[in-house]
Design a protein around this motif. Structure first.
Motif, PDB file in Angstrom:
ATOM      1  N   HIS A  21       0.730   1.182  -7.836  1.00 57.64           N
ATOM      2  CA  HIS A  21      -0.030   0.293  -6.958  1.00 57.64           C
ATOM      3  C   HIS A  21       0.581   0.266  -5.555  1.00 57.64           C
ATOM      4  O   HIS A  21      -0.119   0.014  -4.578  1.00 57.64           O
ATOM      5  N   ALA A  22       1.863   0.543  -5.431  1.00 57.33           N
ATOM      6  CA  ALA A  22       2.528   0.556  -4.122  1.00 57.33           C
ATOM      7  C   ALA A  22       2.076   1.743  -3.263  1.00 57.33           C
ATOM      8  O   ALA A  22       2.292   1.742  -2.049  1.00 57.33           O
ATOM      9  N   ASN A  23       1.455   2.723  -3.867  1.00 60.13           N
ATOM     10  CA  ASN A  23       0.948   3.867  -3.115  1.00 60.13           C
ATOM     11  C   ASN A  23      -0.070   3.364  -2.084  1.00 60.13           C
ATOM     12  O   ASN A  23      -0.984   2.612  -2.434  1.00 60.13           O
ATOM     13  N   PRO A  24       0.094   3.743  -0.818  1.00 61.70           N
ATOM     14  CA  PRO A  24      -0.854   3.265   0.201  1.00 61.70           C
ATOM     15  C   PRO A  24      -2.322   3.536  -0.140  1.00 61.70           C
ATOM     16  O   PRO A  24      -3.191   2.733   0.197  1.00 61.70           O
ATOM     17  N   TRP A  25      -2.600   4.642  -0.819  1.00 64.71           N
ATOM     18  CA  TRP A  25      -3.991   4.911  -1.215  1.00 64.71           C
ATOM     19  C   TRP A  25      -4.515   3.820  -2.137  1.00 64.71           C
ATOM     20  O   TRP A  25      -5.689   3.438  -2.050  1.00 64.71           O
ATOM     21  N   SER A  26      -3.682   3.320  -3.022  1.00 62.70           N
ATOM     22  CA  SER A  26      -4.093   2.238  -3.907  1.00 62.70           C
ATOM     23  C   SER A  26      -4.395   0.979  -3.107  1.00 62.70           C
ATOM     24  O   SER A  26      -5.419   0.325  -3.309  1.00 62.70           O
ATOM     25  N   VAL A  27      -3.505   0.647  -2.182  1.00 57.54           N
ATOM     26  CA  VAL A  27      -3.676  -0.578  -1.399  1.00 57.54           C
ATOM     27  C   VAL A  27      -4.947  -0.523  -0.557  1.00 57.54           C
ATOM     28  O   VAL A  27      -5.784  -1.433  -0.608  1.00 57.54           O
ATOM     29  N   TRP A  28      -5.112   0.553   0.199  1.00 56.12           N
ATOM     30  CA  TRP A  28      -6.255   0.615   1.122  1.00 56.12           C
ATOM     31  C   TRP A  28      -7.584   0.766   0.400  1.00 56.12           C
ATOM     32  O   TRP A  28      -8.605   0.235   0.851  1.00 56.12           O
ATOM     33  N   THR A  29      -7.610   1.463  -0.725  1.00 59.55           N
ATOM     34  CA  THR A  29      -8.881   1.575  -1.454  1.00 59.55           C
ATOM     35  C   THR A  29      -9.228   0.256  -2.143  1.00 59.55           C
ATOM     36  O   THR A  29     -10.406  -0.020  -2.393  1.00 59.55           O
ATOM     37  N   ARG A  30      -8.236  -0.576  -2.445  1.00 58.94           N
ATOM     38  CA  ARG A  30      -8.544  -1.914  -2.968  1.00 58.94           C
ATOM     39  C   ARG A  30      -9.191  -2.760  -1.872  1.00 58.94           C
ATOM     40  O   ARG A  30     -10.097  -3.544  -2.151  1.00 58.94           O
ATOM     41  N   PHE A  31      -8.733  -2.609  -0.634  1.00 57.72           N
ATOM     42  CA  PHE A  31      -9.393  -3.316   0.464  1.00 57.72           C
ATOM     43  C   PHE A  31     -10.846  -2.863   0.578  1.00 57.72           C
ATOM     44  O   PHE A  31     -11.736  -3.677   0.828  1.00 57.72           O
ATOM     45  N   ALA A  32     -11.090  -1.587   0.407  1.00 62.75           N
ATOM     46  CA  ALA A  32     -12.455  -1.064   0.481  1.00 62.75           C
ATOM     47  C   ALA A  32     -13.326  -1.609  -0.651  1.00 62.75           C
ATOM     48  O   ALA A  32     -14.560  -1.618  -0.544  1.00 62.75           O
ATOM     49  N   SER A  33     -12.697  -2.090  -1.707  1.00 58.83           N
ATOM     50  CA  SER A  33     -13.446  -2.645  -2.833  1.00 58.83           C
ATOM     51  C   SER A  33     -14.079  -3.993  -2.505  1.00 58.83           C
ATOM     52  O   SER A  33     -15.016  -4.410  -3.188  1.00 58.83           O
TER      53      SER A  33
END
Length: 162
Positions: A21-33
């Motif tokens: 979850h710490a992966n930036p891709w995880s963080v930013w795609t959660r914002f896109a959710s």
């Protein structure tokens, strides 16, 4: 078990999952959710009950999201924030961070209430205001969690040096 621990348990957050979850891709795609979820609910205007398929798709994505990306160490701003969030869930928050985090959580909940109002009433302005509030509160929380994590590392290295 605290509410934070219960939420982490519901999401199946192991140490490995936190690293993913710490992966930036995880963080930013959660914002896109966030807008994806809002659109899924709003689509009830056009899709009727079939909008639930889109809602379920977003919820499944949120569950999968913290598992799909490669695990990372605390090398980026977002990763340090997620590592700090894990400290918060584990109850390792120094007193000086608690009030700010509580206010940011309250702001996020207020934003969520505005989103709910906007989606129930099909009214754009509370939906937009709520979305902006949630995103800003979450970004500030990530920043505060990153500071918390850096402080934790300094304290750990000071304890190890003595």
């Amino acid at each position: 078990m605290t509410r934070k621990n219960a939420a982490a348990a519901v999401h199946g957050m192991s140490d490995e999952t936190w690293k993913r979850h710490a992966n930036p891709w995880s963080v930013w795609t959660r914002f896109a959710s966030i807008p994806a979820f809002e659109l899924a609910v709003w689509s009830r205007q056009w899709l009727g009950w079939w909008c639930l398929a889109a809602v379920v798709a977003v919820v499944v994505w949120l569950w999968l999201n913290v598992r799909l990306f490669e695990p990372v160490g605390p090398t980026s701003w977002t990763a340090r924030g997620i590592y700090g969030e894990q400290l918060h869930v584990d109850g390792k928050v120094p007193v000086e961070h608690k009030m700010t985090l509580n206010w940011l959580i309250a702001a996020g909940l207020a934003g969520f209430a505005l989103i709910a109002w906007g989606l129930i009433a099909m009214n754009v302005w509370p939906l937009t205001l709520g979305t902006v509030t949630v995103v800003l509160a979450q970004l500030w929380r990530i920043d505060r969690y990153g500071l918390l994590f850096q402080q934790y590392l300094r304290e750990q290295s000071a304890d190890g040096a003595t």
